[in-house]
Design a protein around this motif. Structure first.
Motif, mmCIF file in Angstrom:
data_model
loop_
_atom_site.group_PDB
_atom_site.id
_atom_site.type_symbol
_atom_site.label_atom_id
_atom_site.label_comp_id
_atom_site.label_asym_id
_atom_site.label_seq_id
_atom_site.Cartn_x
_atom_site.Cartn_y
_atom_site.Cartn_z
ATOM 1 N N ARG A 78 0.856 -1.196 0.000
ATOM 2 C CA ARG A 78 0.000 0.000 0.000
ATOM 3 C C ARG A 78 0.881 1.232 0.000
ATOM 4 O O ARG A 78 2.038 1.173 0.390
ATOM 5 C CB ARG A 78 -0.887 0.011 1.242
ATOM 6 N N VAL A 79 0.307 2.369 -0.367
ATOM 7 C CA VAL A 79 1.072 3.619 -0.362
ATOM 8 C C VAL A 79 0.249 4.714 0.304
ATOM 9 O O VAL A 79 -0.974 4.620 0.401
ATOM 10 C CB VAL A 79 1.417 4.075 -1.797
ATOM 11 N N SER A 80 0.917 5.749 0.770
ATOM 12 C CA SER A 80 0.232 6.879 1.386
ATOM 13 C C SER A 80 0.837 8.151 0.799
ATOM 14 O O SER A 80 1.774 8.089 0.015
ATOM 15 C CB SER A 80 0.429 6.848 2.906
ATOM 16 N N THR A 81 0.292 9.281 1.180
ATOM 17 C CA THR A 81 0.796 10.537 0.624
ATOM 18 C C THR A 81 1.438 11.400 1.703
ATOM 19 O O THR A 81 1.213 11.193 2.893
ATOM 20 C CB THR A 81 -0.344 11.340 -0.020
ATOM 21 N N TYR A 82 2.206 12.357 1.279
ATOM 22 C CA TYR A 82 2.902 13.247 2.218
ATOM 23 C C TYR A 82 1.874 13.972 3.094
ATOM 24 O O TYR A 82 2.038 14.085 4.301
ATOM 25 C CB TYR A 82 3.738 14.277 1.462
ATOM 26 N N GLY A 83 0.833 14.477 2.438
ATOM 27 C CA GLY A 83 -0.173 15.217 3.181
ATOM 28 C C GLY A 83 -0.874 14.350 4.213
ATOM 29 O O GLY A 83 -1.121 14.788 5.339
ATOM 30 N N ALA A 84 -1.182 13.114 3.832
ATOM 31 C CA ALA A 84 -1.871 12.198 4.743
ATOM 32 C C ALA A 84 -0.991 11.859 5.933
ATOM 33 O O ALA A 84 -1.438 11.838 7.076
ATOM 34 C CB ALA A 84 -2.252 10.923 3.989
ATOM 35 N N VAL A 85 0.277 11.613 5.660
ATOM 36 C CA VAL A 85 1.221 11.284 6.735
ATOM 37 C C VAL A 85 1.336 12.465 7.697
ATOM 38 O O VAL A 85 1.317 12.288 8.917
ATOM 39 C CB VAL A 85 2.614 10.957 6.152
ATOM 40 N N ALA A 86 1.438 13.650 7.121
ATOM 41 C CA ALA A 86 1.568 14.851 7.958
ATOM 42 C C ALA A 86 0.361 14.971 8.882
ATOM 43 O O ALA A 86 0.496 15.222 10.083
ATOM 44 C CB ALA A 86 1.677 16.089 7.070
ATOM 45 N N ARG A 87 -0.790 14.752 8.307
ATOM 46 C CA ARG A 87 -2.027 14.859 9.071
ATOM 47 C C ARG A 87 -2.091 13.819 10.194
ATOM 48 O O ARG A 87 -2.418 14.133 11.338
ATOM 49 C CB ARG A 87 -3.211 14.659 8.130
ATOM 50 N N LEU A 88 -1.738 12.586 9.860
ATOM 51 C CA LEU A 88 -1.765 11.511 10.848
ATOM 52 C C LEU A 88 -0.712 11.727 11.932
ATOM 53 O O LEU A 88 -0.839 11.243 13.057
ATOM 54 C CB LEU A 88 -1.511 10.167 10.152
ATOM 55 N N ALA A 89 0.325 12.474 11.572
ATOM 56 C CA ALA A 89 1.400 12.732 12.540
ATOM 57 C C ALA A 89 1.078 13.951 13.400
ATOM 58 O O ALA A 89 1.862 14.353 14.252
ATOM 59 C CB ALA A 89 2.719 12.944 11.804
ATOM 60 N N GLY A 90 -0.098 14.528 13.140
ATOM 61 C CA GLY A 90 -0.482 15.702 13.925
ATOM 62 C C GLY A 90 0.155 16.975 13.414
ATOM 63 O O GLY A 90 0.355 17.929 14.151
ATOM 64 N N LEU A 91 0.474 16.981 12.111
ATOM 65 C CA LEU A 91 1.104 18.158 11.515
ATOM 66 C C LEU A 91 0.354 18.573 10.260
ATOM 67 O O LEU A 91 0.920 18.579 9.165
ATOM 68 C CB LEU A 91 2.554 17.834 11.152
ATOM 69 N N PRO A 92 -0.924 18.894 10.394
ATOM 70 C CA PRO A 92 -1.733 19.262 9.236
ATOM 71 C C PRO A 92 -1.164 20.454 8.472
ATOM 72 O O PRO A 92 -0.794 21.453 9.065
ATOM 73 C CB PRO A 92 -3.096 19.593 9.854
ATOM 74 N N GLY A 93 -1.099 20.293 7.158
ATOM 75 C CA GLY A 93 -0.593 21.384 6.333
ATOM 76 C C GLY A 93 0.904 21.444 6.209
ATOM 77 O O GLY A 93 1.446 22.298 5.521
ATOM 78 N N ARG A 94 1.584 20.515 6.884
ATOM 79 C CA ARG A 94 3.050 20.541 6.809
ATOM 80 C C ARG A 94 3.624 19.382 6.027
ATOM 81 O O ARG A 94 4.602 18.775 6.437
ATOM 82 C CB ARG A 94 3.617 20.570 8.217
ATOM 83 N N ALA A 95 2.982 19.086 4.897
ATOM 84 C CA ALA A 95 3.440 17.980 4.048
ATOM 85 C C ALA A 95 4.901 18.155 3.663
ATOM 86 O O ALA A 95 5.651 17.191 3.546
ATOM 87 C CB ALA A 95 2.582 17.920 2.788
ATOM 88 N N ARG A 96 5.287 19.394 3.495
ATOM 89 C CA ARG A 96 6.649 19.675 3.072
ATOM 90 C C ARG A 96 7.663 19.174 4.094
ATOM 91 O O ARG A 96 8.735 18.725 3.759
ATOM 92 C CB ARG A 96 6.829 21.169 2.889
ATOM 93 N N GLN A 97 7.298 19.289 5.330
ATOM 94 C CA GLN A 97 8.206 18.854 6.381
ATOM 95 C C GLN A 97 8.336 17.338 6.371
ATOM 96 O O GLN A 97 9.351 16.787 6.767
ATOM 97 C CB GLN A 97 7.709 19.332 7.741
ATOM 98 N N VAL A 98 7.289 16.666 5.910
ATOM 99 C CA VAL A 98 7.347 15.210 5.820
ATOM 100 C C VAL A 98 8.408 14.843 4.800
ATOM 101 O O VAL A 98 9.245 13.969 5.021
ATOM 102 C CB VAL A 98 5.985 14.631 5.388
ATOM 103 N N GLY A 99 8.380 15.538 3.673
ATOM 104 C CA GLY A 99 9.362 15.267 2.635
ATOM 105 C C GLY A 99 10.755 15.541 3.157
ATOM 106 O O GLY A 99 11.699 14.807 2.868
ATOM 107 N N TYR A 100 10.884 16.576 3.933
ATOM 108 C CA TYR A 100 12.183 16.942 4.476
ATOM 109 C C TYR A 100 12.663 15.875 5.447
ATOM 110 O O TYR A 100 13.835 15.517 5.481
ATOM 111 C CB TYR A 100 12.081 18.293 5.189
#
Length: 115
Positions: free
Chosen positions: A27-49
DNA sequence: CCACTGACGAGTG
DNA sequence: GCACTCGCCAGTG
């Protein structure tokens, strides 16, 4: 060791890695989804970082994270690791088309676990 | 401190 | 589907 962290106060990176580790194989997920699940909504960029800071051999399945369009961002920027990501996904049973895209509709990780 | 960059996302035309 | 803008934040010079 540099600094000790306060109990219960995990860094954003740790929470991001924790979420990525939960993505099931195949399965795969997205940067935005991961950010949200990690309690960091709107910080998809930081996930990539955070993922970019990972080293080879880490226990984090970073290859299961693609952008909101279902594309392998790594391949998009011309990174050699894009080949590895594509290879690992296909090996897990996630088809990747010629445009380095995967079907989020069919293989996107849904908490509902629908099949 | 400021400017720029980057594994991103959502909105608009 | 593509191009552009703006928002977000860490790291670098």
């Amino acid at each position: 060791m540099p600094q000790r962290r306060s109990p219960g106060a995990e860094s954003a990176y740790d929470r991001i890695y924790a979420v990525v580790r939960r993505i099931p194989r195949g399965r795969v997920s997205t940067y935005g989804a991961v950010a949200r699940l990690a309690g960091l909504p709107g910080r998809a960029r930081q996930v990539g970082y955070a993922l970019a800071a990972l080293r080879d051999g880490s226990s984090v399945p970073w290859h299961r994270v693609v952008n909101a369009q279902g594309r392998l961002s790594l391949a998009r920027v011309g990174s050699p690791s894009g080949i590895t990501q594509r290879l690992r996904l296909v090996r897990e049973g996630v088809p990747v088309d010629g445009g380095d895209r995967v079907s989020l509709t069919s293989f996107g990780w849904k908490l509902r676990g629908r099949t």
